[in-house]
Scaffold this motif. Structure first.
Motif, PDB file in Angstrom:
ATOM      1  N   CYS A   1      86.161  56.494  15.260  1.00 13.64           N
ATOM      2  CA  CYS A   1      86.343  55.617  14.099  1.00 13.64           C
ATOM      3  C   CYS A   1      87.084  54.377  14.578  1.00 13.64           C
ATOM      4  N   VAL A   2      86.403  53.260  14.552  1.00 11.04           N
ATOM      5  CA  VAL A   2      87.023  52.006  14.939  1.00 11.04           C
ATOM      6  C   VAL A   2      87.703  51.418  13.718  1.00 11.04           C
ATOM      7  N   ALA A   3      88.997  51.141  13.855  1.00  8.97           N
ATOM      8  CA  ALA A   3      89.784  50.677  12.715  1.00  8.97           C
ATOM      9  C   ALA A   3      90.460  49.345  13.014  1.00  8.97           C
ATOM     10  N   SER A   4      89.781  48.493  13.748  1.00  6.92           N
ATOM     11  CA  SER A   4      90.398  47.242  14.179  1.00  6.92           C
ATOM     12  C   SER A   4      90.714  46.313  13.012  1.00  6.92           C
ATOM     13  N   ARG A   5      90.035  46.502  11.886  1.00  3.74           N
ATOM     14  CA  ARG A   5      90.291  45.645  10.733  1.00  3.74           C
ATOM     15  C   ARG A   5      91.236  46.290   9.738  1.00  3.74           C
ATOM     16  N   TYR A   6      91.768  47.456  10.072  1.00  3.58           N
ATOM     17  CA  TYR A   6      92.714  48.118   9.176  1.00  3.58           C
ATOM     18  C   TYR A   6      94.087  48.098   9.831  1.00  3.58           C
ATOM     19  N   PRO A   7      95.077  47.481   9.187  1.00  2.00           N
ATOM     20  CA  PRO A   7      96.380  47.306   9.834  1.00  2.00           C
ATOM     21  C   PRO A   7      97.347  48.471   9.663  1.00  2.00           C
ATOM     22  N   GLY A   8      97.041  49.404   8.807  1.00  3.71           N
ATOM     23  CA  GLY A   8      97.973  50.477   8.512  1.00  3.71           C
ATOM     24  C   GLY A   8      98.019  51.549   9.577  1.00  3.71           C
ATOM     25  N   THR A   9      98.880  52.538   9.358  1.00  2.92           N
ATOM     26  CA  THR A   9      99.100  53.565  10.381  1.00  2.92           C
ATOM     27  C   THR A   9      98.541  54.944  10.020  1.00  2.92           C
TER      28      THR A   9
END
Length: 119
Positions: free
Chosen positions: A22-30
């Motif tokens: 799961c690429v989450a490069s546009r999601y800043p959360g943890t």
């Protein structure tokens, strides 16, 4: 595309392995997790990870078989699934922004990737 992009699903025989990404490069959360939904069943939490602390949590049904991990440099989380069983057949979703394995608490969802395990 949304903030979460999954890949890696497929069809395997029982006892086999798959790795979901799961690429989450546009999601800043943890707080991120993997969930699954089998036909006719409610969506359920599988595993979650805190991208800051590395802390993890697993559903009892997958403990010892599935491992959630991350590659910080790639903004990607993984779900390594081993010893897969037909009961693991489901659409698997990456999600972000929630608490623990609580489905309703997660705000962001990927499009899902299908995992099919044959006996």
């Amino acid at each position: 595309q949304g903030p979460l992009v999954e890949s890696g699903g497929g069809s395997v025989q029982a006892g086999g392995s798959l790795r979901l990404s799961c690429v989450a490069s546009r999601y800043p959360g943890t707080r991120m997790g993997w969930f699954r939904q089998a036909p006719g069943k409610a969506r359920e939490g599988v595993a979650r990870i805190d991208r800051l602390t590395g802390g993890t949590e697993y559903a009892d049904s997958v403990k010892g078989r599935f491992t959630i991990s991350q590659d910080v440099a790639k903004d990607t989380i993984y779900l390594q699934m081993t010893t897969l069983q037909p009961d693991d057949t489901a659409m698997y979703y990456c999600a972000a922004g929630g608490v623990g394995l609580s489905v309703g608490s997660y705000s962001y969802w990927g499009q899902g990737t299908q995992v099919t395990v044959s006996s």
